[in-house]
Scaffold this active site. Structure first.
Site: not given
Ligand code: PMP
Length: 375
Positions: A102, A187, A211
């Site tokens: 991520w 994040d 989550k």
């Molecule tokens: N950052 C992290 C740490 C994630 O776990 C996720 C989704 N699993 C995201 C960003 C992306 O999130 P979204 O699908 O809501 O854009």
């Protein structure tokens, strides 16, 4: 009805009382003769929910007055672009620390967004080993991994890498990096609101709701007001953080049902004793599961270094992929779902967010003990 023991990584398990409350209020919200989804976002019935959701985030985390709490859309993925668009002035650059997939994505989007705007983003440190498909991330970063620029617009990191199961500050040995006077932008999508944190250590925190705190469709942002005020004005209004901040996240139509569900989940969390109680519950869940892994070390293997092992997403391998497939199948037969690791890394991943009941972890540990014994 038998509820699944849901270990999905996100969207993920929601607390039954929060769902039940939605069910009770579904057709007739607050005696209005309609559901909350059918209310105007400008009406007083919805506004009370909206205000309560914001107030609960503030209360649970003791958010200082110098910070705004915003509800945005587009997922954390949109924030990957929106944050650098706001916070990196022309001619300046932001630093990114990458400890998993991520963080990698956040950096790639920041590079694109800043390039459009005459600014930049750079990799200031990573714990990744290897290349491409074989790239591995097994730990949070330490000062030795980093080359931070003292004049960076901010330092970005991912507090919990959902795919790799790598988390900061689960032990004192792996604190969040010290960025000095440079704001930390984090994040926290997969480890938001599972424990108390000192918000004043951060410039901006963002987290997709799906989550720990609600359904998908809402991103919570906690941001220092001075960063919002200094943010760029040469980007579209809808992407400026000040637009949400100046309008209590009601500039345009917000995802009202998602915010309503956040209200229900956070009210449940407060009722359980808030974040200190939740941290204890989550740490006990994680400790039990890692103990089973470590006690059966010839069968289960957690690739993550002990100091960085995530309390939210616990990853491990079995001797072979065939064993992993059998394990997932056997778990499913016992009502446990969502255990397959992310497709990019394989293995098993147990997402043990706030709403995952300790009893589900006990059931899983029992299955793991028996499975290892049988081999
Ligand atoms: N950052 C992290 C740490 C994630 O776990 C996720 C989704 N699993 C995201 C960003 C992306 O999130 P979204 O699908 O809501 O854009």
């Amino acid at each position: 009805m038998s509820r699944a023991k849901n270990f999905n990584a996100g969207p993920a398990a929601l607390p039954l009382p929060a769902l039940q409350r939605a069910l009770d209020e579904f057709l007739d919200f607050s005696g209005s003769g309609m559901s909350v989804m059918e209310h105007s976002h400008r009406g007083k019935d919805y506004e009370a929910v909206h205000d309560e959701a914001i107030a609960l985030v503030r209360e649970l985390l003791s958010v200082p007055d110098a910070y705004d709490v915003l509800f945005l859309q587009g997922g954390a993925s949109q924030l990957f672009a929106q944050i650098p668009m706001n916070l990196v002035e022309r001619g300046r650059s932001a630093d990114y620390v990458v400890t998993g997939a991520w963080g990698d994505k956040a950096l790639a989007e920041a590079k694109t967004a800043t390039a459009m705007l005459g600014a930049g983003a750079r990799l200031a440190g990573t714990t990744g080993e290897g290349e491409g498909k074989d790239k591995r991330f097994v730990r949070a970063a330490t000062a030795k991994d980093l080359r931070l620029a003292p004049d960076a617009a901010y330092v970005h990191l991912t507090s919990n890498e959902t795919i790799h199961g790598v988390e900061y500050e689960v032990t004192p040995a792996r604190p969040f990096p010290d960025a000095g006077k440079v704001p930390l932008v984090v994040d926290m999508s997969s480890d938001f609101l599972w424990r108390p944190i000192d918000v004043s250590r951060f410039g901006l925190i963002y987290a997709g709701a799906q989550k720990n705190i609600g359904p998908s469709g809402v991103v919570v942002v906690i941001v220092r007001k001075d960063l919002v005020a200094a943010g760029r004005k040469d980007i579209p209004k809808i992407f400026q953080l000040r637009t949400a901040a100046d309008n209590k996240s009601l500039y345009n139509t917000p995802p009202t049902f998602g915010i309503y569900m956040i209200r229900n989940v956070l009210a449940w969390l407060k009722g359980l004793g808030g974040l200190a109680a939740m941290e204890q519950r989550n740490r006990e869940k994680a400790a039990k599961l890692y103990a089973v892994i470590d006690a059966n070390a010839s069968f289960y293997r957690c690739p993550v270094e002990r100091e960085s092992r995530s309390v939210m997403n616990l990853v491990f391998r079995l001797p072979t992929e065939a064993d992993e497939e059998r394990f997932v199948k056997e778990a499913k037969a016992q009502g446990m779902v969502g255990l397959k690791g992310h497709r990019s890394v394989g293995g098993i991943r147990v997402s043990a967010y706030n709403a995952v009941e300790p009893a589900w972890i006990d059931a899983l540990c029992e299955l793991m003990q028996g499975f290892a014994r049988r081999g």
